[in-house]
Design an enzyme around this catalytic site. Sequence first.
Site, PDB file in Angstrom:
ATOM      1  N   HIS A 159       0.829  -1.208   0.000  1.00 31.46           N
ATOM      2  CA  HIS A 159       0.000   0.000   0.000  1.00 31.46           C
ATOM      3  C   HIS A 159       0.866   1.262   0.000  1.00 31.46           C
ATOM      4  O   HIS A 159       1.249   1.765   1.050  1.00 31.46           O
ATOM      5  CB  HIS A 159      -0.878  -0.043   1.261  1.00 31.46           C
ATOM      6  N   HIS A 208       1.329   5.230  -2.084  1.00 31.63           N
ATOM      7  CA  HIS A 208       0.841   6.224  -3.039  1.00 31.63           C
ATOM      8  C   HIS A 208       2.066   6.897  -3.641  1.00 31.63           C
ATOM      9  O   HIS A 208       2.793   7.592  -2.934  1.00 31.63           O
ATOM     10  CB  HIS A 208      -0.061   7.244  -2.330  1.00 31.63           C
ATOM     11  N   LEU A 209       2.295   6.663  -4.927  1.00 32.81           N
ATOM     12  CA  LEU A 209       3.489   7.227  -5.579  1.00 32.81           C
ATOM     13  C   LEU A 209       3.164   8.490  -6.371  1.00 32.81           C
ATOM     14  O   LEU A 209       4.058   9.155  -6.879  1.00 32.81           O
ATOM     15  CB  LEU A 209       4.158   6.178  -6.474  1.00 32.81           C
ATOM     16  N   ARG A 210       1.868   8.839  -6.460  1.00 31.60           N
ATOM     17  CA  ARG A 210       1.391  10.140  -6.971  1.00 31.60           C
ATOM     18  C   ARG A 210       1.629  10.403  -8.448  1.00 31.60           C
ATOM     19  O   ARG A 210       1.193  11.440  -8.945  1.00 31.60           O
ATOM     20  CB  ARG A 210       2.009  11.293  -6.157  1.00 31.60           C
ATOM     21  N   ASN A 246      -5.233   5.750  -7.039  1.00 34.57           N
ATOM     22  CA  ASN A 246      -5.863   7.085  -6.979  1.00 34.57           C
ATOM     23  C   ASN A 246      -4.917   8.189  -7.441  1.00 34.57           C
ATOM     24  O   ASN A 246      -4.686   9.179  -6.758  1.00 34.57           O
ATOM     25  CB  ASN A 246      -6.400   7.380  -5.573  1.00 34.57           C
ATOM     26  N   HIS A 275     -10.737   0.098   1.380  1.00 34.67           N
ATOM     27  CA  HIS A 275     -10.640   1.202   2.337  1.00 34.67           C
ATOM     28  C   HIS A 275     -11.970   1.199   3.105  1.00 34.67           C
ATOM     29  O   HIS A 275     -12.956   1.775   2.659  1.00 34.67           O
ATOM     30  CB  HIS A 275     -10.420   2.514   1.584  1.00 34.67           C
ATOM     31  N   ASN A 324      -6.031   9.286   7.064  1.00 38.04           N
ATOM     32  CA  ASN A 324      -7.294   8.608   6.811  1.00 38.04           C
ATOM     33  C   ASN A 324      -7.015   7.149   6.469  1.00 38.04           C
ATOM     34  O   ASN A 324      -6.381   6.886   5.453  1.00 38.04           O
ATOM     35  CB  ASN A 324      -8.003   9.302   5.638  1.00 38.04           C
ATOM     36  N   ASP A 334       0.950   2.570   3.708  1.00 31.19           N
ATOM     37  CA  ASP A 334       0.073   3.664   3.271  1.00 31.19           C
ATOM     38  C   ASP A 334       0.872   4.970   3.126  1.00 31.19           C
ATOM     39  O   ASP A 334       0.391   6.054   3.456  1.00 31.19           O
ATOM     40  CB  ASP A 334      -1.131   3.841   4.208  1.00 31.19           C
ATOM     41  N   HIS A 361       2.542  14.315   0.435  1.00 27.44           N
ATOM     42  CA  HIS A 361       1.773  15.503   0.035  1.00 27.44           C
ATOM     43  C   HIS A 361       2.697  16.696  -0.058  1.00 27.44           C
ATOM     44  O   HIS A 361       3.557  16.900   0.806  1.00 27.44           O
ATOM     45  CB  HIS A 361       0.678  15.824   1.065  1.00 27.44           C
TER      46      HIS A 361
END
Length: 448
Positions: free
Chosen positions: A60, A62-64, A94, A181, A281, A308, A312
């Site tokens: 899990h 997030h590599l954006r 996402n 999720h 979250n 996760d 940002h």
Amino acid sequence: MTTARLIQGADLAGAGVGDLLLVDGVLAAAGAGAAEQAPAGTQRVDASGLVALPGLVDLHVHLREPGREDAETVETGSRAAAAGGFTAVLAMANTNPVTDTAEKAEHVADLGRRAGLVDVHPVGAVSKRLAGEELAELGLMARSVARVRVFSDDGKCVHDARLMRRALEYLRGVDGVISQHSQDPRLADGTACCHEGEVSGRLGLPGWPQVAEETVIARDAMLAKHTGGRVHVAHVTTAGGVDVVRWAKSQGIRMTAEVTPHHLALTTDLLTGFDPVFKVNPPLRPDEHVQALREALADGTIDAVATDHAPHATHDKEHAFVDAAFGMLGLETALPVVHEVMVRSGLLDWADVARVMSSAPARIARLDELEGERRQGQGLVVGAPAHLTLFDPSAVWTVDRDASLSRSRNNPWHGRQLHGVVQATLRAGRLTHSLLPDLPAHTQEDRA
Ligand SMILES: [Zn+2]
């Protein structure tokens, strides 16, 4: 030309002190007799005092990329992953655009191959554009070159029971799993930003009730039972959620679960300073939940640790608490945090860490069925690809967010002391990260 390295005198993930011989990307020998088999010209590495773990697998992250390259790219995320001891990561869908077609999945996989540091496996969206209405191209993604096996609308819950049922039925045919999720949007105010309880009441922040997580896990357990499909609970955070997973497993329902390092270590009390770095979250929970998560990871109810990792850009995070973006970095600190809260406390040993951070996540994502050097989660087994993490449990360091290899700085551990440092990471025998003087990074063969 043969490339050989002999890692000498490491603690072999709880199997005793010994050597590891890595020849041409494969673990050629392990244990006391490995040195005798070393070919001429073998590079010798003193690993005394270090723990050798199989390359870590993160279900899990997030590599954006594509879309938010100001926060992270596949390459910078891959660097952070290698520095954290990871040799494979699952990149959540996402992004912008959302990974909801075979072509988009192949694009992410391709970016990972070009970065060349960890295996980047795209997660496919369950629904088109994560809108929760129509199924995405599940079958095409599964059968594409990217070979997607994990599907998720993460960031959002697949809350339509009918869509969830159809996705589970469909994915049975390709042995796919839905990483959910678990959070009922109808049970939470749209402005919710932390755990609903004593602290949120005192601070006047709108909260998510824990039951919003528990009810979705319970519903999904019954849908998994009904369809015979596989559900993976992403970032479980509540004692009640853990109880449901434990029950589901006792019934033979195909349900697995992961927990993040931050939910194993941090509590709601940190919110009293209104620092948005702790806004995440699902939210941080009170201590009784943290204790239940640790016990569930120790007793096997929770299968895996997943970070996760959620980078940002500063301009998205530096806001009043209610307006700031959700999420925190995790790749570079995951193993030290698990060491601190689970190993030093006696809840897990190193063999357990190898299970919850390598073999179990690799199994859930079916990375243990891949061919050649992309096969993950085999443990320190002769004949397996030489995916290896060397960890110094005695080193103590103070986390500095500005020293991070991630492009973002939202690091909840900034300024804290952590126990243990990842000294080197090798993927298929090639160095992807090294702090060891014996193992200078970026030698010619490692660049090959
Ligand atoms: Zn999530």
